[in-house]
Design a protein around this motif. Structure first.
Motif, short mmCIF file in Angstrom:
data_model
loop_
_atom_site.label_atom_id
_atom_site.label_comp_id
_atom_site.label_asym_id
_atom_site.label_seq_id
_atom_site.Cartn_x
_atom_site.Cartn_y
_atom_site.Cartn_z
N LEU A 44 2.15 10.25 -7.80
CA LEU A 44 2.84 10.80 -8.98
C LEU A 44 1.93 10.77 -10.20
O LEU A 44 1.86 11.75 -10.95
N LEU A 45 1.23 9.68 -10.39
CA LEU A 45 0.32 9.58 -11.53
C LEU A 45 -0.84 10.56 -11.41
O LEU A 45 -1.25 11.18 -12.39
N LEU A 46 -1.36 10.70 -10.20
CA LEU A 46 -2.49 11.61 -9.98
C LEU A 46 -2.08 13.06 -10.23
O LEU A 46 -2.89 13.85 -10.71
N SER A 78 0.80 -1.23 0.00
CA SER A 78 0.00 0.00 0.00
C SER A 78 0.83 1.27 0.00
O SER A 78 0.49 2.23 -0.70
N SER A 79 1.89 1.32 0.78
CA SER A 79 2.72 2.53 0.82
C SER A 79 3.37 2.78 -0.53
O SER A 79 3.41 3.92 -1.01
N GLU A 80 3.89 1.72 -1.15
CA GLU A 80 4.49 1.86 -2.48
C GLU A 80 3.44 2.28 -3.50
O GLU A 80 3.67 3.18 -4.32
N ALA A 81 2.29 1.63 -3.47
CA ALA A 81 1.22 1.97 -4.40
C ALA A 81 0.81 3.43 -4.23
O ALA A 81 0.63 4.15 -5.22
N LEU A 82 0.67 3.87 -2.99
CA LEU A 82 0.27 5.25 -2.73
C LEU A 82 1.26 6.23 -3.34
O LEU A 82 0.85 7.19 -4.01
N GLU A 83 2.54 6.00 -3.12
CA GLU A 83 3.55 6.92 -3.68
C GLU A 83 3.49 6.94 -5.20
O GLU A 83 3.59 8.00 -5.83
N ARG A 84 3.31 5.78 -5.80
CA ARG A 84 3.25 5.71 -7.27
C ARG A 84 1.97 6.37 -7.79
O ARG A 84 1.99 7.09 -8.79
N TYR A 85 0.85 6.14 -7.12
CA TYR A 85 -0.40 6.77 -7.54
C TYR A 85 -0.37 8.29 -7.34
O TYR A 85 -0.96 9.03 -8.13
#
Length: 155
Positions: free
Chosen positions: A81-83, A72-79
């Motif tokens: 940037l995309l957002l 979740s933490s990795e996904a959040l950071e990646r999202y």
């Protein structure tokens, strides 16, 4: 002759330009993620990156893979940037909000869930995430209305 060898050496040392991911390859990898074949998706992404493939499609697949893999933490950071590049993408906003909830970052999750539900394509998952954040924050009227909206979208 020496000049030709030097030029040939310089040409060989020149890295190849980054390649975008083809739409077919993106779809194949995204499908592997969606059906839970995460090791296959990880191998496909790794192979593509090793071949010099990069760009937003790869960034999206890495975010989706982290999300599906419970990171979740990795996904959040990646999202995040995309957002920043695609603020009106409802799926990115939704997954960012859910990732923030799962990572325990309720303050950030609240803003993301509110943003995700403000988009016209918001799904029941976005509304449910908003309800969870409101529940955990003690805002029961908002939680109730969010759950009601989620239920109306996916009875």
């Amino acid at each position: 002759m020496l000049r030709l060898l030097l030029l040939a050496g310089a040409a060989a040392a020149t890295p190849t330009a980054p390649q975008p991911l083809s739409a077919d390859r993106f779809a194949e990898t995204e499908h592997a993620i969606e059906v839970g074949r995460l090791d296959q998706a990880r191998a496909m992404i790794t192979t593509d990156i090793a071949k010099g493939t990069q760009g937003e499609a790869v960034d999206r697949l890495l975010a989706d893979l982290a999300f599906a893999d419970g990171k979740s933490s990795e996904a959040l950071e990646r999202y995040k940037l995309l957002l920043g590049r695609h603020p009106a993408d409802a799926l990115i906003a939704e997954r960012a909000a859910i990732s923030a909830v799962r990572a325990g970052d309720m303050a950030f999750a609240r803003g993301l869930a509110n943003h995700a539900t403000s988009l016209p394509q918001a799904t029941w998952r976005a509304w449910n995430a908003r309800g969870v954040v409101a529940d955990l924050g003690g805002d029961f009227p908002t939680a109730d209305s969010s759950y009601e909206r989620a239920l109306a979208l996916a009875p």
